[in-house]
Design a protein around this motif. Structure first.
Motif, short mmCIF file in Angstrom:
data_model
loop_
_atom_site.label_atom_id
_atom_site.label_comp_id
_atom_site.label_asym_id
_atom_site.label_seq_id
_atom_site.Cartn_x
_atom_site.Cartn_y
_atom_site.Cartn_z
N SER B 101 -20.07 -11.72 -23.37
CA SER B 101 -20.15 -10.42 -24.02
C SER B 101 -19.91 -9.32 -23.00
O SER B 101 -20.29 -9.45 -21.83
N THR B 149 -20.74 -16.80 -24.50
CA THR B 149 -20.50 -16.93 -25.94
C THR B 149 -19.03 -17.31 -26.13
O THR B 149 -18.16 -16.68 -25.53
N THR B 163 -22.64 -21.06 -27.86
CA THR B 163 -23.19 -20.30 -26.73
C THR B 163 -23.70 -21.26 -25.68
O THR B 163 -23.86 -22.46 -25.93
#
Lengths: 187, 360
Positions: B101, B149, B163
């Motif tokens: 992320s 992720t 994940t």
């Protein structure tokens, strides 16, 4: 390939629970070579049976692969069963109907364009498959197990996970429906 | 009637043959099932036991403080050579960044260990079986720790992204390609040999850079001029007859409502009015995206273009069947691969309805 189908078979998958399988054991081979012989003998027939039941080549391939993989994984035990093929058919149908209760997903499957000389044969098969498609999946499964795979009602009930009487009823309904469709086509 | 039914079934399926490589695909499934079983039966209890034991052992002084891999890159025999180090660093940065992320803290170092491909797959990829390299090929395994992720992972549309707290990949120096990558809990690379620390410079860009931007995809209506059918499925698709009850725009709206647009932004949308098994239908095909799935592979694009996703997926079209009389959605299928990254796929949309149907 992936298909989201709009069908559901709630309840049928429970009737086909794998835990109900209880084929008697017999002597058998336990190595991969034994499985390969089993594969060569059973896989083509199972694929054709599943094409007839699923009315979809890609679904049939998916189910056939999964059933064979499961049987191979447990081959040491399955090979000792009296009827490993029966177990395979049971696993395949169980898997197919359990898929139907969820989101159906299909893998593989390829199309190509056919030449004009092939169209006639395709049309005939297409017509036959449409006749089969006029039955419910349970009726198709019952007819495939009894008439194509050749099981008697008792054994067919074991494969389908239902009572023998249910197999006879489904088969009878399926044949009646096929007769109706045949007459409609003839007209 | 039984004989007649048997004959009907035999004639209806007399063109059905086992496809080439069918047994191999069965074996692959079997290996995956075995790997999953082993993970559940062995790894989970061991992991729980190990995690629970660490504080206890530390408390009794039986386990020293946590330390990283001790070997310095390049200073010890067995270390990857400098040219390989730069490739590993480039691959780490290219692969890990898009799978973190944008707000995650990136790792600054990676663990590297040399191994054979067979052993590397067994330890780092949870026993996954694939043919990315010969089993005895010398490879490098790289692991980075952090919150990852799988924005670029192959996964069915609608499923949750995978994940992991570790990101791993296998690099084959003979081909210069990354053969496998994945994420999950950290693995002990010391099982494979001497572990080296390698500095990396990761820029998390997950969900930002490597997905196609929204766009107004051109809508093209095409006409099927001759019957088209499957080789094996017996599906006959013919040119549509007459005028459909619902318009192309209504069919497109129905396909979008059904989620036929999938998880990507299409480069082009094709519509065709056809007769499918005699039923008047619209085929609405969203093309040029990146359609991935777990079951039949997907993989790594060994040479992705700069800025492109490293994923290689099996399709670049998602097509919905819409009943041309009622506007009802019938089904959605995908395919058209294999193709490479979304950016590459976007440049080669399928040109015709015939190719569209070929992917069914």
């Amino acid at each position: 390939m992936r298909i989201r189908a709009n069908r559901a078979y709630v309840g049928w998958s429970h009737a086909c629970g794998l835990a109900q399988v209880s084929w008697p054991e017999a002597g058998g081979v336990t190595d991969d070579r034994g499985f390969e012989d089993f594969y060569l003998a059973q896989a083509p027939r199972l694929l054709r049976a599943m094409v007839a039941v699923a009315a979809s080549r890609s679904d049939a391939e998916d189910v056939t692969q999964e059933a064979l993989a499961r049987v191979w994984q447990r081959w040491e035990k399955v090979s000792r069963l009296e009827n490993p093929a029966g177990y395979l058919h049971r696993v395949a149908l169980n898997h197919y109907f359990s898929l139907g209760a969820k989101t159906r997903r299909s893998m593989g499957g390829f199309l190509h364009l056919v030449g004009p000389d092939e169209i006639d044969g395709v049309d005939e098969r297409d017509a036959l498959r449409r006749m089969l498609s006029s039955l419910t999946p349970r009726q198709r499964a019952a007819l495939v197990v009894t008439d194509y795979l050749g099981y008697e009602s008792d054994a067919a009930g074991k494969v389908l996970g239902v009572r023998p009487g249910t197999v006879r009823r489904l088969s009878s309904q399926g044949r009646a429906r096929l007769r109706e469709v045949t007459k409609e086509v003839a007209r | 009637m039984s004989d007649e039914v048997r004959e009907l079934i035999e004639r209806a399926t007399d063109d059905v043959r086992l496809p080439e490589g069918f047994l191999g695909r069965v074996e692959k499934r079997k290996r995956r099932r075995e790997a999953r079983s082993k993970l559940v039966v062995i790894v989970v209890p061991l992991a729980v036991f190990a995690v629970a034991s660490i504080p206890l052992l530390r408390g009794f002084g039986l386990l020293g403080p946590k330390t990283g891999p001790s070997q310095t890159l390049g200073a010890t025999a067995g270390s990857p050579p400098p040219d390989v180090i730069s490739k590993l660093q480039a691959a780490a940065e290219r692969l890990a960044g898009p799978n973190m992320s944008a707000t995650a803290t990136p790792p600054t170092s990676a663990e590297v260990v040399g191994s054979t491909y067979a052993q590397a797959e067994k330890v780092a990829m949870s026993g996954d079986y694939s043919t990315g390299a010969p089993q005895d090929a010398s490879v490098w395994v790289v692991q980075m720790l952090g919150d990852f992720t799988g924005y670029d992972a192959t996964s069915p549309l609608g499923s949750q992204l995978p994940t992991g707290t570790a990101f791993m990949f296998i690099f084959d120096p003979s081909s210069g390609n990354v053969t496998d990558w994945g994420m999950g809990p950290p693995v002990d690379l010391a099982k494979l040999g001497t572990v080296f620390q390698m500095p990396v410079d990761i820029t998390p860009t997950g969900g930002v850079m490597h997905h196609m931007g929204a766009r107004a995809a051109p809508v093209v209506q095409v006409t099927l001029s001759a019957p088209t059918t499957t080789k094996d499925g017996g599906i006959v698709v013919k040119p549509g007859v007459g005028t459909p009850a619902i318009t192309a725009a209504e069919a497109l709206a129905a396909a979008k409502r059904a989620g036929g647009e999938g998880g990507f932004h299409p480069a082009r949308i094709l519509l065709a009015y056809v007769s499918w098994h005699g039923n008047p239908e619209w085929l609405v095909s969203f093309q040029g995206g990146n359609v991935c799935q777990i079951s039949d592979g997907g993989g790594i694009n060994p040479s992705p273009a700069v800025g492109a996703s490293p994923m290689m997926c099996i399709g670049n079209a998602e097509t919905s069947r819409i009943d041309a009389t009622s506007g009802r959605w019938i089904e959605t299928f995908s395919g058209g691969g294999p193709t490479f990254a979304p950016s590459a796929a976007a440049s080669v949309p399928l040109p015709s309805i015939e190719q569209l149907i070929q992917s069914y």
